[in-house]
Scaffold this active site. Structure first.
Site, short mmCIF file in Angstrom:
data_model
loop_
_atom_site.label_atom_id
_atom_site.label_comp_id
_atom_site.label_asym_id
_atom_site.label_seq_id
_atom_site.Cartn_x
_atom_site.Cartn_y
_atom_site.Cartn_z
N LYS A 99 -3.88 31.71 23.35
CA LYS A 99 -4.74 32.77 22.81
C LYS A 99 -6.08 32.18 22.38
O LYS A 99 -6.17 31.53 21.33
CB LYS A 99 -4.11 33.51 21.63
CG LYS A 99 -4.86 34.81 21.38
CD LYS A 99 -4.76 35.35 19.98
CE LYS A 99 -5.76 34.81 19.01
NZ LYS A 99 -7.19 35.05 19.30
N GLU A 128 -3.96 21.87 13.40
CA GLU A 128 -5.21 21.10 13.32
C GLU A 128 -6.19 21.99 12.57
O GLU A 128 -6.71 22.96 13.13
CB GLU A 128 -5.76 20.80 14.73
CG GLU A 128 -4.82 20.04 15.63
CD GLU A 128 -4.67 18.60 15.22
OE1 GLU A 128 -5.49 18.10 14.43
OE2 GLU A 128 -3.72 17.96 15.69
N GLU A 147 -15.40 24.37 3.17
CA GLU A 147 -15.89 24.11 4.53
C GLU A 147 -16.90 25.19 4.92
O GLU A 147 -16.58 26.38 4.94
CB GLU A 147 -14.70 24.14 5.50
CG GLU A 147 -15.11 23.73 6.89
CD GLU A 147 -13.93 23.70 7.85
OE1 GLU A 147 -13.07 24.59 7.76
OE2 GLU A 147 -13.88 22.79 8.68
N CYS A 199 -14.91 20.63 13.14
CA CYS A 199 -13.89 20.49 12.10
C CYS A 199 -14.05 19.17 11.34
O CYS A 199 -13.78 19.09 10.16
CB CYS A 199 -12.51 20.57 12.70
SG CYS A 199 -12.29 19.47 14.10
P1 NDP Z 1 -9.62 30.91 12.35
O1 NDP Z 1 -8.53 30.24 11.62
O2 NDP Z 1 -10.21 32.14 11.77
O3 NDP Z 1 -9.17 31.31 13.83
C1 NDP Z 1 -8.59 30.39 14.69
C2 NDP Z 1 -7.70 31.14 15.67
O4 NDP Z 1 -6.67 31.76 14.95
C3 NDP Z 1 -8.42 32.25 16.43
O5 NDP Z 1 -7.91 32.31 17.73
C4 NDP Z 1 -8.03 33.48 15.63
O6 NDP Z 1 -8.09 34.65 16.39
C5 NDP Z 1 -6.60 33.14 15.27
N1 NDP Z 1 -6.06 33.88 14.14
C6 NDP Z 1 -6.74 34.46 13.12
N2 NDP Z 1 -5.87 35.06 12.27
C7 NDP Z 1 -4.62 34.85 12.77
C8 NDP Z 1 -3.30 35.20 12.34
N3 NDP Z 1 -3.09 35.90 11.23
N4 NDP Z 1 -2.27 34.80 13.11
C9 NDP Z 1 -2.45 34.10 14.22
N5 NDP Z 1 -3.67 33.74 14.68
C10 NDP Z 1 -4.74 34.10 13.96
O7 NDP Z 1 -10.69 29.79 12.59
P2 NDP Z 1 -12.07 29.92 13.31
O8 NDP Z 1 -11.92 30.53 14.65
O9 NDP Z 1 -13.01 30.54 12.37
O10 NDP Z 1 -12.40 28.37 13.59
C11 NDP Z 1 -12.97 27.56 12.66
C12 NDP Z 1 -11.92 26.75 11.93
O11 NDP Z 1 -11.17 25.95 12.83
C13 NDP Z 1 -12.56 25.78 10.96
O12 NDP Z 1 -11.89 25.81 9.73
C14 NDP Z 1 -12.38 24.42 11.62
O13 NDP Z 1 -12.36 23.35 10.78
C15 NDP Z 1 -11.11 24.60 12.37
N6 NDP Z 1 -11.08 23.69 13.51
C16 NDP Z 1 -10.27 22.56 13.43
C17 NDP Z 1 -10.24 21.63 14.45
C18 NDP Z 1 -9.34 20.42 14.36
O14 NDP Z 1 -9.11 19.77 15.37
N7 NDP Z 1 -8.79 20.08 13.22
C19 NDP Z 1 -11.06 21.79 15.65
C20 NDP Z 1 -11.86 22.98 15.64
C21 NDP Z 1 -11.86 23.89 14.59
P3 NDP Z 1 -9.42 35.55 16.42
O15 NDP Z 1 -10.58 34.63 16.40
O16 NDP Z 1 -9.29 36.25 17.69
O17 NDP Z 1 -9.34 36.41 15.23
#
Ligand code: NDP
Length: 493
Positions: free
Chosen positions: A182, A257, A389, A291
């Site tokens: 997804k 992650e 963050e 991240c």
């Molecule tokens: P989110 O946590 O908001 O979203 C990440 C994914 O989770 C999206 O596909 C989102 O869907 C989905 N999602 C949201 N709510 C739910 C739920 N209740 N159940 C299941 N899936 C859900 O993060 P962001 O997209 O805003 O990304 C930024 C974040 O990701 C930052 O905190 C960053 O640090 C972290 N990150 C970490 C990395 C690592 O390797 N450690 C690498 C890259 C980013 P949708 O967007 O469609 O709502």
């Protein structure tokens, strides 16, 4: 056909069981170009019935059909072919990624190349998975089989869309799992694009399904689903916590992650030019939507003022611009929602600390979610801009007095994804490395990431590791096989 055209904006479907399908509800969601704020695509929005369909396809492909019969060598060949297809289409995929995320085209090209490299790496690793013979007494034989975990739900963020898809799909395919990926709602387009290659590279229907939809609906339904064995998630810590709670009901395997607030530590004996560059690169690359961004810049007091000045001067050279222009070094943020979030932190920062440069919207853009690269200084580690963050081009510079204070401040965070230390003193460098509570520590650099080395966090930055053999482990179960070599009955009863 992956799409249909609607008044020049394409509508993309979900890829389930080798077919392009509309959402059961018929719903779609818009996808934007963050530099123009225009809708560039509509994408099918999955909900529970579509999740059921995708899980059923992945389950069937895991349990029967050609996939369970493939050899590790076969899976490696599929991955090599996928890497080749991605490499051959770098320009096309980078163009899509650039328009969809707002990241500079040159960075998008690196991302696509890295995604191909990730598929190649796991292509080579697929047939190097081996069990062990265990040293049990002589009247028995015990060994381990490494088996695929099953159906993996893989949920990814928007900052490196195709690369994050590669980090998830490549080890899962190598292990023999089946997948439902997804993508983030903001950036589904490159994952949709590579689904067009699956049949040609030899992935049987149902092995990889691309399911688009919103996190709260499609993502949540996937995590809760009884047919899913493993959840691999990259995203925010807040959503990571929701996922752990939901996955607990069915005791799924989970890897997370998550985010970070990574310290980038500068001692006076560091190479000056490299250090100033490294401070800026660490926090401003990819608009700071990283991240592992080195968003807390810790500088020893004796060089503090001069270092802030040097960073400020060099920041003036960062060229903000249209993502597709090759000279652009910083594009817009990914979405209006994220622009508003980062802008609110700029206002918080102005109250908490001093502004060296930036702090608002660059005047030259009429449209697009652009934010100035911003440096706050005289930040306290208790300030919100040092603890939360921001995920944008916002640096918080914090002074420190000596090595032990640097370590104390660096570790004073709920996160533990990454850290970096800059010094020419090898004793000091490794003392600091050993004291930092972070999953990745760089010395005299920040951000290089290699597929051969593990990636993941301590503390609230998640658990489990991606990349390298560690990434493959997360998709494997261990079965212990015991063979009795002693023909005499047990004689217990
Ligand atoms: P989110 O946590 O908001 O979203 C990440 C994914 O989770 C999206 O596909 C989102 O869907 C989905 N999602 C949201 N709510 C739910 C739920 N209740 N159940 C299941 N899936 C859900 O993060 P962001 O997209 O805003 O990304 C930024 C974040 O990701 C930052 O905190 C960053 O640090 C972290 N990150 C970490 C990395 C690592 O390797 N450690 C690498 C890259 C980013 P949708 O967007 O469609 O709502």
């Amino acid at each position: 056909m992956s799409s249909s055209s609607k008044a020049s904006v394409q509508t993309y479907k979900n890829f389930i069981n080798g077919q392009w399908v509309t959402a059961a509800s018929g719903a779609t969601f818009p996808v934007y170009d963050p530099s123009t704020e225009e809708v560039i695509a509509q994408v099918a929005s999955a909900s529970a019935p579509d999740v059921d369909q995708a899980v059923a396809a992945a389950r069937a492909a895991f349990d029967s059909g050609p996939w369970p019969a493939t050899t590790a060598q076969d899976r490696g060949k599929v991955l090599y072919k996928l890497a080749e297809k991605i490499r051959a289409n770098t320009a096309h995929l980078a163009d899509i990624e650039c328009r969809n995320t707002g990241k500079p085209i040159v960075e998008a090209e690196y991302d696509i190349a890295d995604a191909a490299t990730c598929f190649e790496y796991y292509a080579g690793l697929a047939n190097k998975v081996m069990g062990h013979v265990n040293p049990v007494p002589a009247n028995a034989l015990s060994f381990t089989l490494r088996e695929p975990m099953g159906v993996a739900a893989q949920i990814i963020p928007w900052n490196y869309p195709l690369l994050m898809a590669a980090w998830k799909l490549a080890p899962a395919i190598a292990a023999g799992c089946t997948c439902i990926l997804k993508p983030a709602e903001q950036t589904p387009l490159t994952a949709i694009q590579i689904a067009n290659y699956f049949e040609e590279v030899g992935l049987p229907p149902g092995v990889v399904n691309i399911l688009n939809g919103l996190g709260e609906t499609a993502g949540a339904a996937l995590v809760a689903h009884h047919g899913v064995d493993k959840v691999a998630f990259t995203g925010s810590a807040a959503v990571g916590k929701i996922i752990v709670k939901s996955a607990a009901d069915t005791l799924k395997r989970v890897t997370l992650e998550l985010g970070g607030k990574s310290p980038n530590i500068f001692f006076p004996d560091a190479d000056w030019e490299a250090a100033v560059d490294g401070a800026l690169f660490g926090v401003f690359i990819n608009q700071g939507e990283v991240c592992s961004a080195g968003s807390r810049i810790l500088v020893e007091k004796s060089i503090y003022s001069k270092f802030v000045e040097a960073m400020t001067e060099k920041t003036k050279r960062i060229k903000l611009g249209a993502p597709l222009e090759r000279e652009t070094k910083m594009g817009p943020l990914v979405s209006k929602e994220h622009y508003d979030r980062v802008s609110s932190y700029l206002e918080i920062g102005k109250k908490e600390a001093k502004v060296a440069i930036g702090g608002g919207r660059p005047k030259q853009f009429g449209k697009g979610y652009y934010v100035e690269p911003t440096i706050f200084y005289d930040v306290k580690n208790s300030d919100r801009i040092a603890r939360e963050e921001i995920f944008g081009p916002v640096a918080s510079v914090i002074p420190f007095d000596g090595e032990s204070e640097a370590i104390r401040i660096a570790n004073d965070t709920p996160y533990g994804l990454a850290a970096a230390v800059w010094t020419r003193d090898i004793y000091k460098a490794f003392r600091v490395v050993k004291s930092l509570r972070a999953g990745i520590v760089w010395v005299n650099h920040m951000q290089p990431t290699y597929v051969e080395a593990p990636w993941g966090g301590y503390k609230q930055s998640g658990f489990g590791r991606e990349l390298g053999p560690w990434g493959l482990e997360e998709y494997l179960e261990t079965k212990q096989v015991f063979v009795n070599l002693d023909e005499t009955p047990i004689g217990w009863y």
